[in-house]
Write an enzyme that holds these catalytic residues in place. Structure first.
Site, mmCIF file in Angstrom:
data_model
loop_
_atom_site.group_PDB
_atom_site.id
_atom_site.type_symbol
_atom_site.label_atom_id
_atom_site.label_comp_id
_atom_site.label_asym_id
_atom_site.label_seq_id
_atom_site.Cartn_x
_atom_site.Cartn_y
_atom_site.Cartn_z
ATOM 1 N N TYR A 148 5.338 -11.330 5.974
ATOM 2 C CA TYR A 148 4.958 -10.927 4.721
ATOM 3 C C TYR A 148 4.535 -11.791 3.792
ATOM 4 C CZ TYR A 148 1.908 -7.084 1.987
ATOM 5 O OH TYR A 148 1.147 -6.442 0.924
ATOM 6 N N LYS A 197 1.971 -11.041 8.497
ATOM 7 C CA LYS A 197 1.036 -10.739 7.711
ATOM 8 C C LYS A 197 0.479 -11.449 6.822
ATOM 9 C CE LYS A 197 -0.098 -6.941 4.517
ATOM 10 N NZ LYS A 197 -0.070 -5.632 4.219
ATOM 11 N N THR A 222 0.569 -1.149 -0.061
ATOM 12 C CA THR A 222 0.056 -0.177 0.303
ATOM 13 C C THR A 222 1.189 0.876 0.080
ATOM 14 O OG1 THR A 222 -1.617 -1.337 1.516
ATOM 15 C CG2 THR A 222 -1.698 0.445 1.497
ATOM 16 N N ILE A 251 -3.676 -6.319 9.543
ATOM 17 C CA ILE A 251 -2.317 -5.347 9.313
ATOM 18 C C ILE A 251 -3.569 -4.964 7.953
ATOM 19 C CG2 ILE A 251 -0.385 -4.913 8.126
ATOM 20 C CD1 ILE A 251 0.532 -6.526 9.667
#
Length: 296
Positions: free
Chosen positions: A136, A163, A47, A205
């Site tokens: 991640y 995440k 993001t 998250i």
């Protein structure tokens, strides 16, 4: 600081010409998020358009987020790279400037295998003087798909959190209920946020929290703090259409467009990407209004 609650996958505001990170805009956005009650900030992820940032800018972004948060919430900064040496240097810098944890996406373009990933994570963990790692998990970008047990095994090299942006709810469930003694799993797939909180995860998250931070925190309080699923469903009915919209477009572009609609300048995206066109921007505006967000 322990990681818990609504952690925002943070946008990176730029100057109008796109050449620099805009510090004042970043500070205004962070102050807005913290006033809404979010529990953590996660800069330099997808993001945050980390692939468009220079190496120096990634360090600058971490420094600015730590400075502007001023100890109020933990900063979990993305240090993933296609090169171990770069990830190691970013991890050392994160520790030096006061980040609470690092987030590591596997090398993308050419996927690594599990042994190579574990070696990289071990070096990152050592370089950061033991900062916990958030792994991640985003197979669509990294090309690496690990089983839940393989993900949990990363705890041996400094990974404390996950995440999960796989969208694989059964695998996520196994991590939450079967492997929680090894790793703490956070949902990172927007439209699964309610499921993750209801399943008992200790946080999320969440990129959508950039544009609906008050609603995100209210959902957390209802579901995770008060165990009020009825209230949670009512809130999720407002948030879910926004989340679905974001996943149907270029994600960073949709999030930044939503932040702009809520009245905060972002500087747009770096080329070749751009904010959403007017024909779909109007749809997002309507979804935000229905979610209780005042738009401009």
């Amino acid at each position: 600081m322990s990681l818990t609650g609504i952690m925002v996958a943070l946008i990176t505001p730029f100057t109008d010409d796109g050449t620099q990170i805009d510090g004042p805009r970043l500070k205004a956005h962070i102050d807005h998020l913290l006033a809404a009650g979010v529990h953590g900030l996660v800069p330099a992820g997808s993001t945050g358009e980390f692939t468009t940032l220079s190496f120096a800018e990634r360090k600058q972004l971490t420094e600015l987020c730590v400075k502007y948060a001023a100890g109020r919430v933990p900063i979990v900064t993305g240090v993933g790279s296609t090169s171990t040496s770069e990830a190691v240097e970013l991890a050392k810098h994160a520790a030096d400037v006061g980040a609470a944890a690092t987030m590591v996406v596997p090398p993308f373009y050419d996927p690594v295998n599990l042994a190579q990933l574990m070696e990289m994570l071990s070096e990152v963990h050592e370089a950061s003087r033991g900062l916990p790692i958030v792994y991640y998990n985003i197979p669509s970008a990294s090309g690496l798909t690990l089983s839940p047990k393989e993900i949990a095994s990363l705890s041996r090299v400094g990974v404390k959190y996950l995440k999960d942006t796989s969208g694989n709810a059964p695998a996520f469930t196994e991590l939450v209920f079967g492997l929680s003694d090894q790793i703490t799993a956070f949902n990172g797939w927007d439209t699964l946020t309610f499921y993750g909180l209801a399943a008992g995860t200790s946080g999320a998250i969440w990129g959508a929290a950039n544009l609906i931070p008050e609603l995100a925190v209210e959902l957390w309080d209802a579901v995770s703090v008060k165990s009020d699923l009825k209230k949670g469903r009512e809130l999720w009915a407002k948030a879910w259409p926004v989340c679905k919209f974001l996943e149907e477009h270029n994600y960073a572009a949709a999030v930044k467009t939503g932040v702009e609609l809520a009245g905060q300048s972002t500087g747009g995206l770096r080329k070749p990407f751009a904010l959403l066109e007017d024909d779909v921007k109007g749809e997002l505006r309507g979804l935000l209004i229905n979610a209780g967000v005042k738009t401009v």
